[in-house]
Design a protein around this motif. Structure first.
Motif, PDB file in Angstrom:
ATOM      1  N   CYS B 168      19.894 -38.948  74.494  1.00 50.81           N
ATOM      2  CA  CYS B 168      20.744 -38.618  75.639  1.00 50.81           C
ATOM      3  C   CYS B 168      20.523 -37.086  76.199  1.00 50.81           C
ATOM      4  O   CYS B 168      20.499 -36.389  75.403  1.00 50.81           O
ATOM      5  CB  CYS B 168      22.315 -38.747  75.617  1.00 50.81           C
ATOM      6  SG  CYS B 168      23.327 -38.239  77.033  1.00 50.81           S
ATOM      7  N   ASN B 170      22.376 -35.368  77.624  1.00 46.27           N
ATOM      8  CA  ASN B 170      23.501 -34.681  77.561  1.00 46.27           C
ATOM      9  C   ASN B 170      24.128 -34.685  76.042  1.00 46.27           C
ATOM     10  O   ASN B 170      25.327 -34.329  75.882  1.00 46.27           O
ATOM     11  CB  ASN B 170      24.614 -35.172  78.383  1.00 46.27           C
ATOM     12  CG  ASN B 170      24.101 -35.430  80.036  1.00 46.27           C
ATOM     13  OD1 ASN B 170      23.166 -34.234  80.268  1.00 46.27           O
ATOM     14  ND2 ASN B 170      24.514 -36.319  80.940  1.00 46.27           N
ATOM     15  N   GLY B 171      23.394 -35.097  75.347  1.00 48.37           N
ATOM     16  CA  GLY B 171      23.952 -35.247  73.812  1.00 48.37           C
ATOM     17  C   GLY B 171      25.211 -36.047  73.698  1.00 48.37           C
ATOM     18  O   GLY B 171      26.006 -35.602  73.086  1.00 48.37           O
ATOM     19  N   MET B 174      28.357 -41.787  74.322  1.00 49.56           N
ATOM     20  CA  MET B 174      29.238 -42.784  75.020  1.00 49.56           C
ATOM     21  C   MET B 174      28.579 -43.998  74.697  1.00 49.56           C
ATOM     22  O   MET B 174      29.289 -45.273  74.626  1.00 49.56           O
ATOM     23  CB  MET B 174      28.958 -42.408  76.683  1.00 49.56           C
ATOM     24  CG  MET B 174      29.401 -41.367  77.101  1.00 49.56           C
ATOM     25  SD  MET B 174      30.175 -41.475  78.565  1.00 49.56           S
ATOM     26  CE  MET B 174      30.609 -39.798  78.823  1.00 49.56           C
ATOM     27  N   TRP B 199      42.010 -46.440  76.645  1.00 50.26           N
ATOM     28  CA  TRP B 199      42.723 -46.530  77.984  1.00 50.26           C
ATOM     29  C   TRP B 199      41.654 -46.341  79.035  1.00 50.26           C
ATOM     30  O   TRP B 199      40.634 -45.736  79.216  1.00 50.26           O
ATOM     31  CB  TRP B 199      43.486 -45.526  78.005  1.00 50.26           C
ATOM     32  CG  TRP B 199      44.506 -45.389  79.188  1.00 50.26           C
ATOM     33  CD1 TRP B 199      45.668 -45.658  78.989  1.00 50.26           C
ATOM     34  CD2 TRP B 199      44.293 -44.549  80.364  1.00 50.26           C
ATOM     35  NE1 TRP B 199      46.324 -45.703  80.478  1.00 50.26           N
ATOM     36  CE2 TRP B 199      45.453 -44.898  81.287  1.00 50.26           C
ATOM     37  CE3 TRP B 199      43.067 -44.081  81.025  1.00 50.26           C
ATOM     38  CZ2 TRP B 199      45.620 -44.590  82.480  1.00 50.26           C
ATOM     39  CZ3 TRP B 199      43.466 -43.591  82.446  1.00 50.26           C
ATOM     40  CH2 TRP B 199      44.448 -43.844  83.027  1.00 50.26           C
ATOM     41  N   TRP B 201      41.461 -46.988  83.518  1.00 48.47           N
ATOM     42  CA  TRP B 201      42.036 -46.854  84.731  1.00 48.47           C
ATOM     43  C   TRP B 201      41.543 -48.085  85.755  1.00 48.47           C
ATOM     44  O   TRP B 201      41.825 -48.262  86.819  1.00 48.47           O
ATOM     45  CB  TRP B 201      41.771 -45.821  85.450  1.00 48.47           C
ATOM     46  CG  TRP B 201      40.406 -45.184  85.440  1.00 48.47           C
ATOM     47  CD1 TRP B 201      39.358 -45.593  86.323  1.00 48.47           C
ATOM     48  CD2 TRP B 201      39.955 -44.248  84.670  1.00 48.47           C
ATOM     49  NE1 TRP B 201      38.244 -44.796  85.851  1.00 48.47           N
ATOM     50  CE2 TRP B 201      38.465 -43.973  84.793  1.00 48.47           C
ATOM     51  CE3 TRP B 201      40.704 -43.535  83.393  1.00 48.47           C
ATOM     52  CZ2 TRP B 201      37.678 -42.971  84.249  1.00 48.47           C
ATOM     53  CZ3 TRP B 201      39.744 -42.546  82.898  1.00 48.47           C
ATOM     54  CH2 TRP B 201      38.439 -42.485  83.091  1.00 48.47           C
ATOM     55  N   TRP B 202      40.849 -49.042  85.072  1.00 47.37           N
ATOM     56  CA  TRP B 202      40.433 -50.149  85.737  1.00 47.37           C
ATOM     57  C   TRP B 202      41.373 -51.555  85.135  1.00 47.37           C
ATOM     58  O   TRP B 202      41.574 -51.551  84.148  1.00 47.37           O
ATOM     59  CB  TRP B 202      38.956 -50.686  85.362  1.00 47.37           C
ATOM     60  CG  TRP B 202      38.029 -49.685  85.705  1.00 47.37           C
ATOM     61  CD1 TRP B 202      37.168 -48.933  84.999  1.00 47.37           C
ATOM     62  CD2 TRP B 202      37.703 -49.565  87.208  1.00 47.37           C
ATOM     63  NE1 TRP B 202      36.407 -48.102  85.788  1.00 47.37           N
ATOM     64  CE2 TRP B 202      36.575 -48.450  87.118  1.00 47.37           C
ATOM     65  CE3 TRP B 202      37.939 -50.094  88.653  1.00 47.37           C
ATOM     66  CZ2 TRP B 202      35.971 -48.120  88.525  1.00 47.37           C
ATOM     67  CZ3 TRP B 202      37.130 -49.580  89.315  1.00 47.37           C
ATOM     68  CH2 TRP B 202      36.332 -48.723  89.335  1.00 47.37           C
ATOM     69  N   LEU B 210      33.126 -58.509  87.164  1.00 53.69           N
ATOM     70  CA  LEU B 210      31.745 -57.724  86.912  1.00 53.69           C
ATOM     71  C   LEU B 210      30.909 -58.515  86.243  1.00 53.69           C
ATOM     72  O   LEU B 210      29.617 -58.646  86.682  1.00 53.69           O
ATOM     73  CB  LEU B 210      31.743 -56.155  86.441  1.00 53.69           C
ATOM     74  CG  LEU B 210      32.410 -55.153  87.509  1.00 53.69           C
ATOM     75  CD1 LEU B 210      32.410 -53.859  86.617  1.00 53.69           C
ATOM     76  CD2 LEU B 210      31.157 -55.004  88.557  1.00 53.69           C
ATOM     77  N   ALA B 211      31.381 -59.254  85.004  1.00 52.75           N
ATOM     78  CA  ALA B 211      30.408 -59.896  84.243  1.00 52.75           C
ATOM     79  C   ALA B 211      30.245 -61.059  84.877  1.00 52.75           C
ATOM     80  O   ALA B 211      29.027 -61.604  84.774  1.00 52.75           O
ATOM     81  CB  ALA B 211      31.190 -60.298  82.929  1.00 52.75           C
ATOM     82  N   ALA B 213      29.727 -61.567  88.389  1.00 53.25           N
ATOM     83  CA  ALA B 213      28.813 -61.161  89.597  1.00 53.25           C
ATOM     84  C   ALA B 213      27.588 -61.434  89.317  1.00 53.25           C
ATOM     85  O   ALA B 213      27.322 -61.236  88.127  1.00 53.25           O
ATOM     86  CB  ALA B 213      29.340 -59.896  90.088  1.00 53.25           C
ATOM     87  N   PRO B 214      26.603 -61.501  90.401  1.00 47.75           N
ATOM     88  CA  PRO B 214      25.246 -61.967  89.984  1.00 47.75           C
ATOM     89  C   PRO B 214      24.537 -60.758  89.707  1.00 47.75           C
ATOM     90  O   PRO B 214      25.044 -59.485  89.967  1.00 47.75           O
ATOM     91  CB  PRO B 214      24.819 -62.403  91.570  1.00 47.75           C
ATOM     92  CG  PRO B 214      25.866 -61.882  92.322  1.00 47.75           C
ATOM     93  CD  PRO B 214      27.002 -61.999  91.806  1.00 47.75           C
TER      94      PRO B 214
END
Lengths: 222, 214
Positions: B168, B170-171, B174, B199, B201-202, B210-211, B213-214
């Motif tokens: 990454c 940015n090291g 994630m 935690w 916020w979605w 989302l899974a 959706a195409p």
């Protein structure tokens, strides 16, 4: 929640993504509005006046416009502060660089930081030029059509504007896809659609914005 | 084949390191990358020099112990771990740059060995389930919907080697963190602790939407 959102890296990235998309939405509206210049001074100046009366009679004169301005300033500040803080974290996360350097990112990706700074400086100049008229040589409030023509009749006005619009195009091309990644919308199969959409948005916005100075330079709009 | 190796040598965390150049000869294309380094170390030992320190364990691509950034790529040019990378991926006469993972989260201990205990601290902060699990239960004892099982498995494939942090720009860890969170949160065994583990916020339905959706 505020702590988690503002202190965590994913939270700051989410704020960058959402504020970026807000500004992108504004850019689309702004670009479409600019195209009204091709319908003559009556249409364009009338549209500029409507921006001040929109929302009436629920809102007073210019209230809606000021709400938009306050929202945009908040978006710009949050976007910029998050970008700065995230960049500081990125640099701190890898103090010793790799000896074997491998260029892997696209031009748009590598210019996000400098591009963002150019855009911030441009916004200041753009407001002083065509909103307040401070740096404009012959500014007349309420006559945006003539003000735009005056700006694009100077070489530096064209250069500053076109450079900034190109920087905006690159920023949008990478930023839109990045925002989708941050918000968890992207995946392996959707990647192509998102990248196409990002390229399309960047291209349409760039062409739309640049068409105005080009039209003034070529005499299509005068 | 004959190769020129440029290897990061660093005596300890306090001493600054540098790239050192070594020539190795008679390298077979069938050797793994780590066997090639073993050959180098044997030569160094015979010459009375200090061998190059590097991490390795299972050497069959499942443990996550091996590392190395090879010519700027974490785990080298193939999509596999360093232990499963073979010398046939290189050509005779090549110069190969070998560096440790570079991130402030992974301080160098010696040469190519880094301290990856920061990953243990991520796991300690919620990458586990508290329920006593006993011996491995029958596969069908707890029914798991097939899409959830697939989703969890995709994330459970992460062996925690740290290549995501090394690669990454940015090291950032994630990918490791999200792999653990997704793996555990979606399964019935891990789901009860999802609120304390992570935690979001979605709202929960967004992941499924989302899974789907195409």
């Amino acid at each position: 929640m505020t702590r988690t959102l503002w202190d965590s890296t994913v939270g700051k990235k989410t704020i960058m993504a959402v504020t970026g998309l807000v500004m992108l939405g504004y850019l689309v509206a702004h670009m479409v509005g600019n195209l009204k210049i091709f319908f003559g001074p009556g249409e364009f100046d009338g549209y500029a006046h409507w921006l001040r009366t929109m929302g009436e009679p629920v809102l007073h004169y210019e209230w809606a416009l000021w709400l938009v301005r306050v929202g945009l300033v908040a978006a710009v500040v949050l976007h910029g502060v998050s970008a700065y803080q995230l960049s500081r974290r990125d640099i701190k996360a890898r103090p010793a660089k790799y000896v074997h350097k491998k260029p892997r990112a696209s031009y748009a990706t590598r210019t996000m930081r400098w591009g963002g700074i150019i855009l911030a400086l441009f916004i200041v100049w753009h407001i002083l030029d065509l909103t307040t008229g401070t740096v404009h040589t012959s500014f007349e409030a309420g006559h945006p059509y003539q003000n735009v023509i005056d700006t694009f009749s100077t070489w530096y006005g064209n250069v500053i504007y076109i450079v900034a619009v190109l920087a905006m195009g690159l920023h949008v091309q990478h930023g839109f896809w990045s925002a989708a990644q941050t918000l968890g919308v992207g995946n392996a199969t959707r990647d192509r659609i998102l990248k196409t959409l990002a390229n399309l948005l960047a291209a349409v916005l760039t062409v739309g914005f640049i068409s105005v100075p080009v039209a003034v330079m070529t005499g299509v709009v005068s | 084949m004959k190769l020129t190796l440029r290897v990061w040598r660093q005596q300890n965390p306090e001493t600054p390191g540098a790239m050192a150049t070594y020539e190795v000869d008679n390298i077979s294309a069938d050797m793994s990358f780590l066997e090639m380094l073993d050959t180098l170390n044997e030569e160094l030992t015979l010459a009375g020099d200090e061998p190059v320190a590097f991490d390795h364990d299972c050497r069959e691509g499942i443990c996550g112990a091996c590392s190395l950034v090879i010519n700027g790529d974490a785990h080298g040019p193939e999509r596999t771990t360093t232990c499963q990378l073979h010398m046939r991926s290189f050509a005779d006469g090549d110069t190969i740059d070998i560096e440790p993972w570079r991130a402030s989260a992974f301080p160098v201990i010696k040469d190519l060995v880094v301290d990856r205990s920061s990953f243990d601290r991520i796991i300690q902060s919620g990458g586990y389930i508290s329920a006593p699990t006993g011996t491995a239960p029958d596969a069908h004892a707890t029914p798991v919907p097939k899409p959830d099982a697939d989703f969890a498995f995709e994330h459970a494939e992460c062996i925690g080697c740290g290549a995501c942090v090394a690669a990454c720009p940015n090291g950032s860890a994630m990918l490791f963190t999200s792999a653990k969170v997704n793996h555990l949160n979606v399964l019935p065994q891990g789901a009860p602790e999802r609120e304390t583990r992570s935690w979001t916020w979605w709202p929960r339905w967004t992941r499924r939407a989302l899974a789907a959706a195409p």
